[in-house]
Design a protein around this motif. Structure first.
Motif, PDB file in Angstrom:
ATOM      1  N   HIS A 106     -52.729  10.649   8.531  1.00 46.71           N
ATOM      2  CA  HIS A 106     -54.003   9.917   8.545  1.00 46.71           C
ATOM      3  C   HIS A 106     -54.054   8.910   9.705  1.00 46.71           C
ATOM      4  O   HIS A 106     -55.117   8.654  10.259  1.00 46.71           O
ATOM      5  CB  HIS A 106     -54.194   9.124   7.245  1.00 46.71           C
ATOM      6  N   LEU A 107     -52.902   8.343  10.041  1.00 47.59           N
ATOM      7  CA  LEU A 107     -52.869   7.289  11.061  1.00 47.59           C
ATOM      8  C   LEU A 107     -53.126   7.847  12.457  1.00 47.59           C
ATOM      9  O   LEU A 107     -53.401   7.102  13.394  1.00 47.59           O
ATOM     10  CB  LEU A 107     -51.525   6.538  11.008  1.00 47.59           C
ATOM     11  N   ASP A 108     -53.020   9.187  12.574  1.00 44.85           N
ATOM     12  CA  ASP A 108     -53.338   9.853  13.838  1.00 44.85           C
ATOM     13  C   ASP A 108     -54.627  10.669  13.738  1.00 44.85           C
ATOM     14  O   ASP A 108     -54.878  11.557  14.553  1.00 44.85           O
ATOM     15  CB  ASP A 108     -52.167  10.745  14.258  1.00 44.85           C
ATOM     16  N   GLY A 109     -55.416  10.386  12.713  1.00 49.59           N
ATOM     17  CA  GLY A 109     -56.707  11.071  12.578  1.00 49.59           C
ATOM     18  C   GLY A 109     -56.606  12.494  12.075  1.00 49.59           C
ATOM     19  O   GLY A 109     -57.535  13.287  12.255  1.00 49.59           O
ATOM     20  N   ILE A 110     -55.473  12.819  11.456  1.00 53.00           N
ATOM     21  CA  ILE A 110     -55.266  14.191  10.968  1.00 53.00           C
ATOM     22  C   ILE A 110     -55.449  14.235   9.454  1.00 53.00           C
ATOM     23  O   ILE A 110     -54.883  13.404   8.736  1.00 53.00           O
ATOM     24  CB  ILE A 110     -53.843  14.680  11.337  1.00 53.00           C
ATOM     25  N   LEU A 111     -56.247  15.183   8.982  1.00 52.64           N
ATOM     26  CA  LEU A 111     -56.437  15.380   7.542  1.00 52.64           C
ATOM     27  C   LEU A 111     -55.700  16.643   7.108  1.00 52.64           C
ATOM     28  O   LEU A 111     -55.508  17.567   7.911  1.00 52.64           O
ATOM     29  CB  LEU A 111     -57.926  15.520   7.218  1.00 52.64           C
ATOM     30  N   TYR A 112     -55.303  16.685   5.816  1.00 50.56           N
ATOM     31  CA  TYR A 112     -54.535  17.846   5.355  1.00 50.56           C
ATOM     32  C   TYR A 112     -55.332  19.133   5.515  1.00 50.56           C
ATOM     33  O   TYR A 112     -54.757  20.204   5.720  1.00 50.56           O
ATOM     34  CB  TYR A 112     -54.072  17.651   3.900  1.00 50.56           C
ATOM     35  N   ILE A 113     -56.681  19.019   5.451  1.00 49.45           N
ATOM     36  CA  ILE A 113     -57.495  20.241   5.566  1.00 49.45           C
ATOM     37  C   ILE A 113     -57.348  20.895   6.938  1.00 49.45           C
ATOM     38  O   ILE A 113     -57.633  22.070   7.105  1.00 49.45           O
ATOM     39  CB  ILE A 113     -58.990  19.964   5.273  1.00 49.45           C
ATOM     40  N   ASP A 114     -56.854  20.131   7.928  1.00 51.42           N
ATOM     41  CA  ASP A 114     -56.593  20.715   9.255  1.00 51.42           C
ATOM     42  C   ASP A 114     -55.417  21.687   9.206  1.00 51.42           C
ATOM     43  O   ASP A 114     -55.239  22.500  10.107  1.00 51.42           O
ATOM     44  CB  ASP A 114     -56.245  19.617  10.275  1.00 51.42           C
ATOM     45  N   LYS A 115     -54.567  21.520   8.171  1.00 44.38           N
ATOM     46  CA  LYS A 115     -53.299  22.255   8.115  1.00 44.38           C
ATOM     47  C   LYS A 115     -53.224  23.246   6.964  1.00 44.38           C
ATOM     48  O   LYS A 115     -52.190  23.867   6.747  1.00 44.38           O
ATOM     49  CB  LYS A 115     -52.144  21.252   7.957  1.00 44.38           C
ATOM     50  N   VAL A 116     -54.314  23.346   6.192  1.00 44.07           N
ATOM     51  CA  VAL A 116     -54.280  24.204   5.001  1.00 44.07           C
ATOM     52  C   VAL A 116     -54.061  25.658   5.388  1.00 44.07           C
ATOM     53  O   VAL A 116     -54.672  26.168   6.327  1.00 44.07           O
ATOM     54  CB  VAL A 116     -55.585  24.045   4.186  1.00 44.07           C
ATOM     55  N   LEU A 117     -53.168  26.296   4.639  1.00 44.47           N
ATOM     56  CA  LEU A 117     -52.895  27.710   4.870  1.00 44.47           C
ATOM     57  C   LEU A 117     -53.983  28.528   4.180  1.00 44.47           C
ATOM     58  O   LEU A 117     -54.507  28.136   3.147  1.00 44.47           O
ATOM     59  CB  LEU A 117     -51.531  28.079   4.278  1.00 44.47           C
ATOM     60  N   PRO A 118     -54.318  29.688   4.772  1.00 45.98           N
ATOM     61  CA  PRO A 118     -55.313  30.538   4.109  1.00 45.98           C
ATOM     62  C   PRO A 118     -54.769  31.021   2.770  1.00 45.98           C
ATOM     63  O   PRO A 118     -53.561  31.220   2.630  1.00 45.98           O
ATOM     64  CB  PRO A 118     -55.496  31.701   5.088  1.00 45.98           C
ATOM     65  N   PRO A 119     -55.631  31.205   1.784  1.00 41.64           N
ATOM     66  CA  PRO A 119     -55.143  31.681   0.489  1.00 41.64           C
ATOM     67  C   PRO A 119     -54.493  33.054   0.630  1.00 41.64           C
ATOM     68  O   PRO A 119     -54.971  33.888   1.398  1.00 41.64           O
ATOM     69  CB  PRO A 119     -56.402  31.744  -0.381  1.00 41.64           C
ATOM     70  N   LYS A 120     -53.402  33.250  -0.102  1.00 46.54           N
ATOM     71  CA  LYS A 120     -52.712  34.544  -0.047  1.00 46.54           C
ATOM     72  C   LYS A 120     -53.470  35.552  -0.882  1.00 46.54           C
ATOM     73  O   LYS A 120     -53.760  35.315  -2.042  1.00 46.54           O
ATOM     74  CB  LYS A 120     -51.285  34.390  -0.606  1.00 46.54           C
ATOM     75  N   VAL A 121     -53.776  36.653  -0.262  1.00 51.08           N
ATOM     76  CA  VAL A 121     -54.481  37.714  -0.987  1.00 51.08           C
ATOM     77  C   VAL A 121     -53.453  38.750  -1.399  1.00 51.08           C
ATOM     78  O   VAL A 121     -52.692  39.263  -0.574  1.00 51.08           O
ATOM     79  CB  VAL A 121     -55.570  38.359  -0.104  1.00 51.08           C
ATOM     80  N   LYS A 122     -53.443  39.036  -2.676  1.00 50.08           N
ATOM     81  CA  LYS A 122     -52.493  40.026  -3.179  1.00 50.08           C
ATOM     82  C   LYS A 122     -53.030  41.416  -2.829  1.00 50.08           C
ATOM     83  O   LYS A 122     -54.167  41.745  -3.174  1.00 50.08           O
ATOM     84  CB  LYS A 122     -52.338  39.878  -4.688  1.00 50.08           C
ATOM     85  N   LYS A 123     -52.187  42.170  -2.138  1.00 48.32           N
ATOM     86  CA  LYS A 123     -52.641  43.503  -1.721  1.00 48.32           C
ATOM     87  C   LYS A 123     -52.527  44.491  -2.859  1.00 48.32           C
ATOM     88  O   LYS A 123     -51.551  44.515  -3.597  1.00 48.32           O
ATOM     89  CB  LYS A 123     -51.806  43.992  -0.525  1.00 48.32           C
ATOM     90  N   GLU A 124     -53.561  45.283  -3.021  1.00 52.14           N
ATOM     91  CA  GLU A 124     -53.541  46.314  -4.074  1.00 52.14           C
ATOM     92  C   GLU A 124     -52.607  47.448  -3.660  1.00 52.14           C
ATOM     93  O   GLU A 124     -52.497  47.779  -2.490  1.00 52.14           O
ATOM     94  CB  GLU A 124     -54.948  46.902  -4.268  1.00 52.14           C
ATOM     95  N   GLY A 125     -51.955  48.030  -4.661  1.00 52.65           N
ATOM     96  CA  GLY A 125     -51.081  49.185  -4.417  1.00 52.65           C
ATOM     97  C   GLY A 125     -49.840  48.745  -3.723  1.00 52.65           C
ATOM     98  O   GLY A 125     -49.303  49.361  -2.879  1.00 52.65           O
TER      99      GLY A 125
END
Ligand code: ZN
Length: 154
Positions: free
Chosen positions: A135-154
């Motif tokens: 936060h002290l460098d203007g960075i929010l956690y949403i800048d670093k959020v990983l994309p949700p893992k999609v479970k592959k079918e089959g």
């Protein structure tokens, strides 16, 4: 002591780089007390000064509600390993996301009197330190959020 207003994502102050604290005076102590009160009132585990529109390098963290870390000019000196954690932020209400952070950190900081401390943290406490110091460098956690893992079918 007073409860301060927490600013929200979209407010440009959250994107500023905060300035080092140089005066360890009574005003600093009052500000830190307000930050701790504001954090607990909001049921948070950490709060950085820019979240109350104060652009100074100060963060408070309490992950257990008992031990309170008051960190002035904190710096992450060592990081080890990595871990995933589910994070939220008082400035980004009602949202959560998975972020990769170091598993262990060593942080140096000053207290309200200007005394220097060095702490080792791991697990959730390490995550909280990294989140607040970002936060002290203007960075929010949403800048670093990983994309949700999609479970592959089959
Ligand atoms: Zn936050």
């Amino acid at each position: 002591m007073a409860i301060r207003n927490i600013i929200k994502e979209g407010n440009p102050l959250l994107r500023e780089k905060c300035k080092e604290v140089t005066e360890f005076d009574d005003k600093l102590g009052e500000l830190i007390d307000d930050m701790v009160d504001t954090m607990f009132k909001a049921n948070g585990v950490g709060l950085a000064a820019p979240q109350i529109a104060v652009l100074k390098r100060i963060a408070v963290v309490s992950v257990d509600g008992e031990t309170i870390y008051e960190m002035v000019n904190p710096e992450i000196k060592v990081t080890t390993g990595s871990q995933l954690s589910n994070e939220g932020c008082l400035s980004v209400p009602e949202r959560y996301g998975v972020v990769e952070r170091p598993k262990k950190v060593v942080v140096e900081y000053y207290d309200r009197h200007g005394d220097k401390y060095k702490v080792k943290a791991s697990g959730f406490l390490a995550t909280a330190f990294c989140h607040e110091i970002d936060h002290l460098d203007g960075i929010l956690y949403i800048d670093k959020v990983l994309p949700p893992k999609v479970k592959k079918e089959g």
